[in-house]
Design a protein around this motif. Structure first.
Motif, PDB file in Angstrom:
ATOM      1  N   LYS A  64     -15.292  -3.927   8.344  1.00 44.98           N
ATOM      2  CA  LYS A  64     -13.896  -4.237   8.081  1.00 44.98           C
ATOM      3  C   LYS A  64     -13.765  -4.884   6.709  1.00 44.98           C
TER       4      LYS A  64
ATOM      5  N   VAL B  24      -3.767  -6.285   5.185  1.00 41.04           N
ATOM      6  CA  VAL B  24      -4.244  -4.967   5.597  1.00 41.04           C
ATOM      7  C   VAL B  24      -5.715  -5.108   5.985  1.00 41.04           C
ATOM      8  N   THR B  25      -6.085  -4.490   7.086  1.00 45.89           N
ATOM      9  CA  THR B  25      -7.486  -4.398   7.477  1.00 45.89           C
ATOM     10  C   THR B  25      -7.890  -2.934   7.338  1.00 45.89           C
ATOM     11  N   PHE B  26      -8.843  -2.674   6.423  1.00 49.73           N
ATOM     12  CA  PHE B  26      -9.369  -1.326   6.215  1.00 49.73           C
ATOM     13  C   PHE B  26     -10.654  -1.192   7.031  1.00 49.73           C
TER      14      PHE B  26
ATOM     15  N   GLU C 128      -7.865   4.128  10.355  1.00 48.12           N
ATOM     16  CA  GLU C 128      -8.321   3.897   8.978  1.00 48.12           C
ATOM     17  C   GLU C 128      -7.876   2.539   8.455  1.00 48.12           C
ATOM     18  N   TRP C 129      -6.687   2.095   8.844  1.00 52.29           N
ATOM     19  CA  TRP C 129      -6.226   0.764   8.451  1.00 52.29           C
ATOM     20  C   TRP C 129      -5.089   0.294   9.335  1.00 52.29           C
TER      21      TRP C 129
ATOM     22  N   ARG D 157      -9.221   7.703   0.157  1.00 50.91           N
ATOM     23  CA  ARG D 157      -9.735   6.496   0.802  1.00 50.91           C
ATOM     24  C   ARG D 157     -10.434   5.591  -0.204  1.00 50.91           C
TER      25      ARG D 157
ATOM     26  N   TYR E 187      -4.182   1.352  -3.204  1.00 47.42           N
ATOM     27  CA  TYR E 187      -4.936   2.085  -2.188  1.00 47.42           C
ATOM     28  C   TYR E 187      -4.450   3.518  -2.233  1.00 47.42           C
TER      29      TYR E 187
END
Length: 188
Positions: free
Chosen positions: A97, A88-90, A64-65, A141, A136
């Protein structure tokens, strides 16, 4: 006479070195049997700082991240990690992304919720969002901001009082006073 003084000095240095070596050895043996003498006992509520961390959150085998930070200070009593130089990469449900960078963050380790602040920038292939504070919420989500946000893209410029991004549906909601332009001719 000079040779005798040199011998006495050398013998004294040798005796001092042997005495120091024996003292260090005995001290080490004593401390190694009682490690609490080396480091204080880590009590509840204490904290630890780590440089250059990476954490990945997965649910049902799906990433998810990913989170990276220059440093993190974890406090056991609050179950929080205070993050510096955060990125952070979601990952959305449709494999897009969303990249986030910020100066600071607080990761709630029991819920995986994150409070992010200080020059927050969120971007994807089409848009760039800037704000000073964002959150977040892991269970839902969603990424949301109750602080003003500025969104720019190829043909869009928007400013809103607050915003929510739904990662499961890849949709954004702008709320409060919203102003901006679409293309060259449509203004809000």
């Amino acid at each position: 006479m000079a040779n005798r003084k040199i011998k006495i000095v050398l013998i004294s240095v040798i005796i001092a070195t042997i005495s120091l070596t024996i003292s260090v050895f005995i001290g080490y043996r004593y401390i190694s049997k009682k490690p609490e003498k080396i480091l204080p006992v880590v009590a509840d509520g204490s904290s630890i700082t780590i440089e250059k961390i990476h954490q990945t959150s997965t649910r049902n085998g799906v990433v998810e991240w990913n989170l990276d930070a220059g440093s993190a200070t974890y406090t056991d009593d609050k179950k929080e990690a205070f993050l510096k130089d955060l990125s952070v990469t979601f990952f959305t449900k449709d494999n897009q992304k969303i990249f986030l960078t910020a100066d600071n963050g607080i990761l709630k380790t029991e819920s995986n919720n994150i409070e992010i602040s200080g020059r927050v920038i969120i971007r994807n292939e089409e848009f760039l969002l800037k704000t000073e504070k964002i959150n977040y919420e892991h269970d839902k989500r969603i990424i949301f901001s109750e602080a003003p946000v500025e969104i720019t893209g190829k043909s869009i410029n928007l400013v809103a009082e607050s915003m929510t991004i739904h990662l499961n549906t890849n949709k954004a909601e702008l709320t409060g006073k919203v102003e901006g332009t679409f293309g060259d001719s449509i203004s809000l």
